[in-house]
Write an enzyme that holds these catalytic residues in place. Structure first.
Site, PDB file in Angstrom:
ATOM      1  N   TRP A 192       0.715  -1.268   0.030  1.00  0.00           N
ATOM      2  CA  TRP A 192       0.137   0.028   0.088  1.00  0.00           C
ATOM      3  C   TRP A 192       0.803   1.111   0.040  1.00  0.00           C
ATOM      4  CZ3 TRP A 192      -3.709   2.389  -1.883  1.00  0.00           C
ATOM      5  CH2 TRP A 192      -4.702   3.284  -1.047  1.00  0.00           C
ATOM      6  N   PHE A 227       5.564  -1.983  13.607  1.00  0.00           N
ATOM      7  CA  PHE A 227       6.690  -1.037  13.327  1.00  0.00           C
ATOM      8  C   PHE A 227       6.552   0.511  13.774  1.00  0.00           C
ATOM      9  CE2 PHE A 227       6.989  -4.453  10.076  1.00  0.00           C
ATOM     10  CZ  PHE A 227       7.709  -5.548  10.737  1.00  0.00           C
ATOM     11  N   ALA A 275      -4.845  -2.620  -2.317  1.00  0.00           N
ATOM     12  CA  ALA A 275      -3.689  -1.904  -2.979  1.00  0.00           C
ATOM     13  C   ALA A 275      -3.361  -2.171  -4.376  1.00  0.00           C
ATOM     14  CB  ALA A 275      -2.268  -1.906  -2.114  1.00  0.00           C
ATOM     15  N   LYS A 287     -11.841  -4.129  11.174  1.00  0.00           N
ATOM     16  CA  LYS A 287     -12.346  -4.970   9.978  1.00  0.00           C
ATOM     17  C   LYS A 287     -11.243  -6.121   9.714  1.00  0.00           C
ATOM     18  CE  LYS A 287      -9.457  -3.451   6.904  1.00  0.00           C
ATOM     19  NZ  LYS A 287      -8.609  -4.143   6.107  1.00  0.00           N
ATOM     20  N   ARG A 329      -5.594  -9.802   2.399  1.00  0.00           N
ATOM     21  CA  ARG A 329      -4.788 -10.783   2.570  1.00  0.00           C
ATOM     22  C   ARG A 329      -4.867 -11.507   4.077  1.00  0.00           C
ATOM     23  NH1 ARG A 329      -0.076  -6.296   2.471  1.00  0.00           N
ATOM     24  NH2 ARG A 329      -1.590  -5.350   3.734  1.00  0.00           N
ATOM     25  N   ASN A 330      -5.600 -10.685   5.045  1.00  0.00           N
ATOM     26  CA  ASN A 330      -5.983 -11.452   6.235  1.00  0.00           C
ATOM     27  C   ASN A 330      -6.968 -12.780   5.725  1.00  0.00           C
ATOM     28  OD1 ASN A 330      -5.175  -9.769   8.410  1.00  0.00           O
ATOM     29  ND2 ASN A 330      -5.763  -8.186   7.130  1.00  0.00           N
TER      30      ASN A 330
HETATM   31  N1  LIG Z   1      -1.895  -3.512   1.315  1.00  0.00           N
HETATM   32  C1  LIG Z   1      -3.047  -3.164   1.128  1.00  0.00           C
HETATM   33  O1  LIG Z   1      -4.075  -3.233   0.345  1.00  0.00           O
HETATM   34  C2  LIG Z   1      -3.542  -2.208   2.233  1.00  0.00           C
HETATM   35  C3  LIG Z   1      -2.694  -2.079   3.209  1.00  0.00           C
HETATM   36  N2  LIG Z   1      -3.088  -1.164   4.090  1.00  0.00           N
HETATM   37  C4  LIG Z   1      -2.415  -0.933   5.533  1.00  0.00           C
HETATM   38  O2  LIG Z   1      -1.186  -0.229   5.344  1.00  0.00           O
HETATM   39  C5  LIG Z   1      -0.136  -0.661   6.323  1.00  0.00           C
HETATM   40  C6  LIG Z   1       1.067  -0.844   5.590  1.00  0.00           C
HETATM   41  O3  LIG Z   1       0.895  -1.924   4.735  1.00  0.00           O
HETATM   42  P1  LIG Z   1       1.618  -2.378   3.384  1.00  0.00           P
HETATM   43  O4  LIG Z   1       1.930  -1.013   2.605  1.00  0.00           O
HETATM   44  O5  LIG Z   1       0.709  -3.103   2.565  1.00  0.00           O
HETATM   45  O6  LIG Z   1       2.893  -3.179   3.821  1.00  0.00           O
HETATM   46  P2  LIG Z   1       3.245  -4.625   3.456  1.00  0.00           P
HETATM   47  O7  LIG Z   1       2.667  -5.429   4.445  1.00  0.00           O
HETATM   48  O8  LIG Z   1       2.980  -4.949   1.951  1.00  0.00           O
HETATM   49  O9  LIG Z   1       4.710  -4.660   3.676  1.00  0.00           O
HETATM   50  C7  LIG Z   1       5.504  -4.915   4.715  1.00  0.00           C
HETATM   51  C8  LIG Z   1       6.449  -3.732   4.880  1.00  0.00           C
HETATM   52  O10 LIG Z   1       7.252  -3.823   6.233  1.00  0.00           O
HETATM   53  C9  LIG Z   1       8.600  -3.407   5.985  1.00  0.00           C
HETATM   54  N3  LIG Z   1       9.206  -3.895   7.241  1.00  0.00           N
HETATM   55  C10 LIG Z   1       9.641  -5.251   7.454  1.00  0.00           C
HETATM   56  N4  LIG Z   1      10.409  -5.133   8.618  1.00  0.00           N
HETATM   57  C11 LIG Z   1      10.134  -4.177   9.163  1.00  0.00           C
HETATM   58  C12 LIG Z   1      11.024  -3.412  10.160  1.00  0.00           C
HETATM   59  N5  LIG Z   1      11.514  -4.217  11.205  1.00  0.00           N
HETATM   60  N6  LIG Z   1      10.905  -1.976  10.401  1.00  0.00           N
HETATM   61  C13 LIG Z   1      10.027  -1.323   9.396  1.00  0.00           C
HETATM   62  N7  LIG Z   1       9.459  -1.817   8.327  1.00  0.00           N
HETATM   63  C14 LIG Z   1       9.712  -3.145   8.300  1.00  0.00           C
HETATM   64  C15 LIG Z   1       8.717  -4.066   4.861  1.00  0.00           C
HETATM   65  O11 LIG Z   1       9.968  -3.610   4.244  1.00  0.00           O
HETATM   66  C16 LIG Z   1       7.706  -3.538   4.103  1.00  0.00           C
HETATM   67  O12 LIG Z   1       7.685  -2.523   3.336  1.00  0.00           O
HETATM   68  C17 LIG Z   1      -0.730  -1.783   7.005  1.00  0.00           C
HETATM   69  O13 LIG Z   1      -1.340  -1.227   8.210  1.00  0.00           O
HETATM   70  C18 LIG Z   1      -2.104  -2.041   6.188  1.00  0.00           C
HETATM   71  O14 LIG Z   1      -2.980  -2.683   7.025  1.00  0.00           O
HETATM   72  C19 LIG Z   1      -4.152  -0.389   4.152  1.00  0.00           C
HETATM   73  C20 LIG Z   1      -4.945  -0.373   2.797  1.00  0.00           C
HETATM   74  C21 LIG Z   1      -4.740  -1.206   2.020  1.00  0.00           C
HETATM   75  O1  LIG Z   2      -7.039  -2.859   3.981  1.00  0.00           O
HETATM   76  C1  LIG Z   2      -7.114  -3.441   3.083  1.00  0.00           C
HETATM   77  C2  LIG Z   2      -8.111  -2.958   2.096  1.00  0.00           C
HETATM   78  O2  LIG Z   2      -8.610  -2.001   2.178  1.00  0.00           O
HETATM   79  C3  LIG Z   2      -6.318  -4.564   2.856  1.00  0.00           C
HETATM   80  O3  LIG Z   2      -6.541  -5.786   3.649  1.00  0.00           O
HETATM   81  P1  LIG Z   2      -5.631  -6.918   3.931  1.00  0.00           P
HETATM   82  O4  LIG Z   2      -4.521  -6.324   4.705  1.00  0.00           O
HETATM   83  O5  LIG Z   2      -6.364  -8.120   4.512  1.00  0.00           O
HETATM   84  O6  LIG Z   2      -5.040  -7.316   2.366  1.00  0.00           O
END
Ligand SMILES: NC(=O)C1=CN([C@@H]2O[C@H](COP(=O)(O)OP(=O)(O)OC[C@H]3O[C@@H](n4cnc5c(N)ncnc54)[C@H](O)[C@@H]3O)[C@@H](O)[C@H]2O)C=CC1
Ligand SMILES: O=C(CO)COP(=O)(O)O
Length: 383
Positions: A13, A97, A153, A205, A294-295
């Site tokens: 994301w 983190f 995302a 959620k 993903r959950n």
């Molecule tokens: N992916 C999605 O579809 C969506 C995600 N979110 C939320 O956004 C937030 C971030 O998720 P994503 O960007 O999807 O991340 P992600 O789950 O795809 O990636 C994990 C990230 O954590 C980093 N990481 C790993 N170890 C670490 C450490 N020790 N310290 C700091 N960073 C570290 C990795 O380098 C990577 O950038 C979460 O809270 C998620 O729920 C919200 C909406 C959509």
């Molecule tokens: O927050 C999300 C969609 O809005 C992504 O959910 P997941 O982390 O379960 O993929």
């Protein structure tokens, strides 16, 4: 002076957020074109550093392969240098983190900086629960809004139409600036004055999505076992009936989950508005995550394995470094429920936690209707 934006985080994301923002900073004269993106540095199997590859190819080959971020996105492995000179900070890291990231930024942020959190999760401290936007604003001394929504995302990366909600507390002007920075014709953003409500929706959620994922496979198992017992015609009827039951049951889990989300949010923050649950951050995010997140995916695999492989193992095997939020959030919410004597009022949240730590089997999720059994199983334990 032009606004300067840094994205703190670069997962799935985080990378899409940088792409959205970068498409707008080049278009809008009030923003500096360059968008810095802090990257938690890692070595790729090729031996190259992820930041070097992002800056050379303009692509986050690990977390968002196949998508160009925009030439004005610059990856930086040093969080202090990444935020230098920025007056708009977008926080988008897995929630576990965030405390460490904030600590590194203490004293490095200008007073007039505005923050926004895209992080779905919460911290539980001795003093009680702390939302991530509060952690950011308290640790860094800045105002922090949130952006949440039905935002898988990978779909937004492909520019498929989606909506999102900005939640703000007092600073409406800042919220309008965030709407301007994120909004595109395919990503429609609106703002509501309910920062806690928006953030609670995005956080809770993920627990319901774990329940929905578990359920998905319970129905597959029912269909498969019908196969062994019935003749061909009966199998077909059983299959159709099974699917029908699956949809009803999934809808029931979403409904029960939504009620627990509303109740828990209001018990923690009485100011949370009912209307927030009807924004993209509420019911829409609940539906998309239960269907395609993903959950849901990892919980589905957990149920398929009958709990023989842990959530941590499955996360590592299935997500290539991406992180689940729902299992940890279920644990954190359970701590709050247990601390306040609320466990029995939240059978779905409590049961998801009990299943995710292996104390109950995945099938316990369909025993929620028998609230006495759910409460008995989770209420007496020391989960
Ligand atoms: N992916 C999605 O579809 C969506 C995600 N979110 C939320 O956004 C937030 C971030 O998720 P994503 O960007 O999807 O991340 P992600 O789950 O795809 O990636 C994990 C990230 O954590 C980093 N990481 C790993 N170890 C670490 C450490 N020790 N310290 C700091 N960073 C570290 C990795 O380098 C990577 O950038 C979460 O809270 C998620 O729920 C919200 C909406 C959509
Ligand atoms: O927050 C999300 C969609 O809005 C992504 O959910 P997941 O982390 O379960 O993929």
């Amino acid at each position: 002076m032009k606004n300067k934006v840094t994205v703190v985080g670069s997962g799935n994301w985080g990378s899409v957020a940088a792409k959205l923002i970068a498409s707008n900073t080049v278009r809008l004269s009030s923003f500096d074109d360059e968008v810095r993106m802090w990257v938690f540095e890692e070595k790729l199997p090729s031996g190259e550093k992820l930041t070097d590859v992002i800056n050379r190819t303009n692509e986050n080959v690990k977390y968002l392969p196949g998508i160009k971020l925009g030439k004005n996105v610059v990856a930086d492995p040093d969080v202090e240098s990444a935020v230098k000179g920025a007056n708009m900070l977008v926080f988008v890291s897995p929630h576990q983190f965030m405390e460490g990231i904030c600590k590194k930024l203490v004293g490095k942020i200008g007073k007039d900086t505005e923050g926004i959190s895209l992080v779905k999760g919460m911290e539980v401290k001795k003093e009680g629960p702390c939302m991530i936007s509060t952690l950011i604003s308290k640790t860094l001394g800045i105002n922090c809004s949130v952006l949440m929504g039905a935002n898988i995302a990978n779909e937004i990366a492909l520019e498929k139409f989606s909506e999102a909600t900005v939640g703000y507390s007092k600073n409406k002007e800042a919220a309008e600036k965030w709407v301007q920075l994120f909004g595109t014709p395919y990503f429609i953003v609106s703002a509501v004055q309910d920062v806690e409500g928006v953030e609670m929706c995005g956080t809770l959620k993920n627990i319901v999505a774990i329940a929905a994922g578990l359920l998905h496979n319970i129905h597959n198992l029912i269909v498969v076992s019908s196969f062994t017992f019935y003749k061909m015609t009966q199998i077909l009827v059983g299959f159709v009936d099974g699917m029908e039951m699956g949809n009803n049951t999934k809808a029931a889990i979403m409904r029960i989950g939504l009620k627990e989300m509303i109740k828990f949010s209001k018990m923690l923050f009485p100011s949370v508005k009912d209307s927030t649950f009807f924004e993209s951050c509420g019911v829409a995010d609940l539906i998309t995550t239960c269907l395609g997140g993903r959950n849901r995916k990892v919980a589905d695999a957990y149920a398929k394995n009958q709990g023989k492989r842990s959530f941590d193992q499955l996360e590592a095997e299935l997500l290539n470094g991406q992180k689940l939020q729902g299992v940890l959030t279920a644990k954190e919410v359970y701590e709050v429920l247990s601390d306040r004597g609320w466990v029995e009022q939240f059978p779905l949240f409590s049961t998801v936690h009990a299943i995710s730590i292996g104390r109950l089997p995945p099938s316990a999720i369909v025993e929620l209707g028998d609230s006495r059994s759910a409460n008995k199983q989770v209420g007496n334990s020391t989960l």
